[in-house]
Design a protein around this motif. Structure first.
Motif, PDB file in Angstrom:
ATOM      1  N   TYR A  43      23.880 160.754  -8.165  1.00 32.95           N
ATOM      2  CA  TYR A  43      23.957 161.878  -9.103  1.00 32.95           C
ATOM      3  C   TYR A  43      23.439 161.444 -10.461  1.00 32.95           C
ATOM      4  CZ  TYR A  43      26.819 164.940  -6.212  1.00 32.95           C
ATOM      5  OH  TYR A  43      27.257 165.772  -5.231  1.00 32.95           O
ATOM      6  N   PHE A  69      22.015 168.749 -12.932  1.00 35.42           N
ATOM      7  CA  PHE A  69      22.004 167.372 -12.435  1.00 35.42           C
ATOM      8  C   PHE A  69      21.206 167.257 -11.140  1.00 35.42           C
ATOM      9  CE2 PHE A  69      25.895 169.406 -11.026  1.00 35.42           C
ATOM     10  CZ  PHE A  69      25.956 169.109  -9.673  1.00 35.42           C
ATOM     11  N   VAL A  84      20.852 165.554  -7.430  1.00 37.85           N
ATOM     12  CA  VAL A  84      21.602 164.878  -6.369  1.00 37.85           C
ATOM     13  C   VAL A  84      20.581 164.410  -5.344  1.00 37.85           C
ATOM     14  CG1 VAL A  84      22.212 167.089  -5.247  1.00 37.85           C
ATOM     15  CG2 VAL A  84      23.462 165.031  -4.664  1.00 37.85           C
ATOM     16  N   TYR A  91      19.905 162.059  -1.713  1.00 40.84           N
ATOM     17  CA  TYR A  91      20.495 161.444  -0.523  1.00 40.84           C
ATOM     18  C   TYR A  91      19.427 160.635   0.206  1.00 40.84           C
ATOM     19  CZ  TYR A  91      23.795 165.329  -1.224  1.00 40.84           C
ATOM     20  OH  TYR A  91      24.681 166.232  -1.757  1.00 40.84           O
ATOM     21  N   CYS A 104      29.409 165.090   1.051  1.00 44.83           N
ATOM     22  CA  CYS A 104      30.106 165.563  -0.138  1.00 44.83           C
ATOM     23  C   CYS A 104      31.216 166.447   0.416  1.00 44.83           C
ATOM     24  CB  CYS A 104      29.125 166.350  -1.013  1.00 44.83           C
ATOM     25  SG  CYS A 104      29.873 167.015  -2.473  1.00 44.83           S
ATOM     26  N   HIS A 132      34.465 171.448  -1.438  1.00 44.04           N
ATOM     27  CA  HIS A 132      34.845 171.645  -2.841  1.00 44.04           C
ATOM     28  C   HIS A 132      34.360 173.007  -3.329  1.00 44.04           C
ATOM     29  CE1 HIS A 132      30.661 170.221  -3.001  1.00 44.04           C
ATOM     30  NE2 HIS A 132      30.555 170.877  -4.152  1.00 44.04           N
ATOM     31  N   ASP A 150      32.567 174.494  -7.087  1.00 45.16           N
ATOM     32  CA  ASP A 150      31.806 173.852  -8.159  1.00 45.16           C
ATOM     33  C   ASP A 150      32.443 174.136  -9.533  1.00 45.16           C
ATOM     34  OD1 ASP A 150      29.865 172.724  -6.511  1.00 45.16           O
ATOM     35  OD2 ASP A 150      28.629 174.532  -6.543  1.00 45.16           O
ATOM     36  N   ASN A 179      20.953 175.913  -6.728  1.00 50.00           N
ATOM     37  CA  ASN A 179      20.698 174.610  -6.120  1.00 50.00           C
ATOM     38  C   ASN A 179      19.250 174.557  -5.619  1.00 50.00           C
ATOM     39  OD1 ASN A 179      20.645 172.314  -4.579  1.00 50.00           O
ATOM     40  ND2 ASN A 179      22.574 172.706  -3.539  1.00 50.00           N
ATOM     41  N   ILE A 230      24.215 172.039   3.963  1.00 50.81           N
ATOM     42  CA  ILE A 230      25.386 172.558   3.244  1.00 50.81           C
ATOM     43  C   ILE A 230      26.143 173.508   4.161  1.00 50.81           C
ATOM     44  CG2 ILE A 230      26.223 173.764   1.200  1.00 50.81           C
ATOM     45  CD1 ILE A 230      23.868 172.821  -0.285  1.00 50.81           C
ATOM     46  N   HIS A 271      32.286 174.825  -0.291  1.00 48.64           N
ATOM     47  CA  HIS A 271      31.187 174.272   0.507  1.00 48.64           C
ATOM     48  C   HIS A 271      31.309 172.761   0.586  1.00 48.64           C
ATOM     49  CE1 HIS A 271      29.862 174.467  -3.707  1.00 48.64           C
ATOM     50  NE2 HIS A 271      29.096 173.407  -3.470  1.00 48.64           N
ATOM     51  N   VAL A 331      28.824 169.043   2.101  1.00 44.90           N
ATOM     52  CA  VAL A 331      27.523 168.560   2.571  1.00 44.90           C
ATOM     53  C   VAL A 331      27.769 167.633   3.761  1.00 44.90           C
ATOM     54  CG1 VAL A 331      25.412 167.312   1.939  1.00 44.90           C
ATOM     55  CG2 VAL A 331      26.583 168.717   0.227  1.00 44.90           C
ATOM     56  N   ARG A 337      16.621 163.597   0.825  1.00 49.28           N
ATOM     57  CA  ARG A 337      16.668 164.934   0.228  1.00 49.28           C
ATOM     58  C   ARG A 337      17.047 164.789  -1.234  1.00 49.28           C
ATOM     59  NH1 ARG A 337      20.494 169.147  -0.512  1.00 49.28           N
ATOM     60  NH2 ARG A 337      22.201 168.072   0.545  1.00 49.28           N
ATOM     61  N   ASN A 365      17.845 167.368  -4.651  1.00 53.30           N
ATOM     62  CA  ASN A 365      18.016 168.719  -5.199  1.00 53.30           C
ATOM     63  C   ASN A 365      18.386 168.642  -6.668  1.00 53.30           C
ATOM     64  OD1 ASN A 365      17.949 169.236  -2.373  1.00 53.30           O
ATOM     65  ND2 ASN A 365      19.087 171.125  -2.693  1.00 53.30           N
ATOM     66  N   ILE A 401      20.691 170.726  -9.348  1.00 53.40           N
ATOM     67  CA  ILE A 401      21.738 171.749  -9.354  1.00 53.40           C
ATOM     68  C   ILE A 401      21.997 172.214 -10.780  1.00 53.40           C
ATOM     69  CG2 ILE A 401      24.158 172.192  -8.796  1.00 53.40           C
ATOM     70  CD1 ILE A 401      23.779 170.247  -6.445  1.00 53.40           C
TER      71      ILE A 401
HETATM   72  O1  AKG Z   1      23.706 168.475  -1.713  1.00 52.46           O
HETATM   73  C1  AKG Z   1      23.623 169.582  -2.202  1.00 52.46           C
HETATM   74  O2  AKG Z   1      22.573 170.237  -2.144  1.00 52.46           O
HETATM   75  C2  AKG Z   1      24.820 170.205  -2.879  1.00 52.46           C
HETATM   76  C3  AKG Z   1      25.763 169.221  -3.481  1.00 52.46           C
HETATM   77  C4  AKG Z   1      26.933 169.926  -4.075  1.00 52.46           C
HETATM   78  O3  AKG Z   1      27.476 170.832  -3.530  1.00 52.46           O
HETATM   79  C5  AKG Z   1      27.418 169.532  -5.392  1.00 52.46           C
HETATM   80  O4  AKG Z   1      26.985 168.492  -5.918  1.00 52.46           O
HETATM   81  O5  AKG Z   1      28.265 170.253  -5.955  1.00 52.46           O
END
Ligand code: AKG
Ligand code: FE2
Length: 222
Positions: free
Chosen positions: A61, A101, A103, A105, A114, A117, A119, A126, A140, A181, A183, A191, A193, A195
């Motif tokens: 992150y 931010f 993220v 992987y 993940c 949770h 957000d 995203n 997700i 949601h 992950v 990957r 992304n 966010i």
């Molecule tokens: O991996 C993702 O695309 C989402 C990650 C996520 O849900 C988050 O960081 O809050």
């Protein structure tokens, strides 16, 4: 658990996709798309501000809200404004971008999940910047459904009932921050992304300061 690809069904469950046109990878692109302008590797590199991420145990992150290497926040907000106005807000002046931010992987991470949770946002955008062709896993899962504006019929889904989504390169998924949601583990590929957490300016209306993880709730109660 089903992966839902049908976009109108997804909207009726509370998740909508939106293309970010300037992110579309263009064939023989010399100067055009944001994707080709972005140096994803450098976005994902540890720096003195996130040195703890260097151990590679978990998903990477990095906060990039004011990062000069990502001067695209305005451009992306422009691109998603029609979708936000259609399904989430009546006036863009009611909301602001609270945080942005990256993220990332990859298979070197020991734990790429993940857990479930909500957000720290009212609305989450995203954007998929990178997904390798061999990507497997790292999907997700959304739990239950949340109503978004101007979508009929609404499909009532209970929170125990999950569904998976795949966001295409150059697109973003947009959902309420309150929509639970998680992950799934990455099995192959990589990957990345970006966010955006968006929030209502009116603190009385905003729920962004929620307890995001159920186990935090537990520790708060103890
Ligand atoms: O991996 C993702 O695309 C989402 C990650 C996520 O849900 C988050 O960081 O809050
Ligand atoms: Fe999240």
């Amino acid at each position: 658990m089903p992966t839902i690809c049908d976009q109108s069904r997804l909207r009726s469950l509370g998740v909508t996709f939106c293309a970010v046109p300037s992110f579309q990878p263009l064939p023989c692109d010399s100067n055009g798309s944001l994707l080709s302008r972005l140096n994803i590797t450098s976005l994902c590199e540890p720096n003195p501000l996130n040195i703890s991420m260097e151990d590679n145990d978990y998903a990477f992150y990095k906060n990039i809200l004011d990062d000069p290497s990502f001067p695209y926040v305005e451009e992306i907000v422009q691109a998603i404004t029609p979708t936000l106005l259609e399904h989430f807000v009546t006036d863009m002046n009611d909301v602001y971008v609270d945080d942005v931010f990256v993220v990332h992987y990859n298979t070197e991470q020991y734990d790429s999940r993940c857990p479930k949770h909500q957000d720290p946002s009212d609305i989450t955008v995203n954007v998929c910047l990178e997904r390798s062709e061999d990507l497997e896993g790292s999907q997700i899962v959304f739990y239950g459904s949340k109503r978004i504006r101007c979508v009929e019929p609404f499909e009532e889904k209970q929170e125990e009932d999950g569904f998976l989504i795949d966001t295409k390169l150059g697109c973003c998924s947009i959902h309420w921050g309150a929509h639970p949601h998680e992950v799934t583990p990455l099995k192959r590929g990589r990957r990345t992304n970006v966010i955006f957490t968006m929030a209502y300016k009116d603190a009385a209306k905003s729920e962004k300061d929620r307890i995001c993880y159920a186990d935090q709730q537990g520790s708060a109660e103890r």
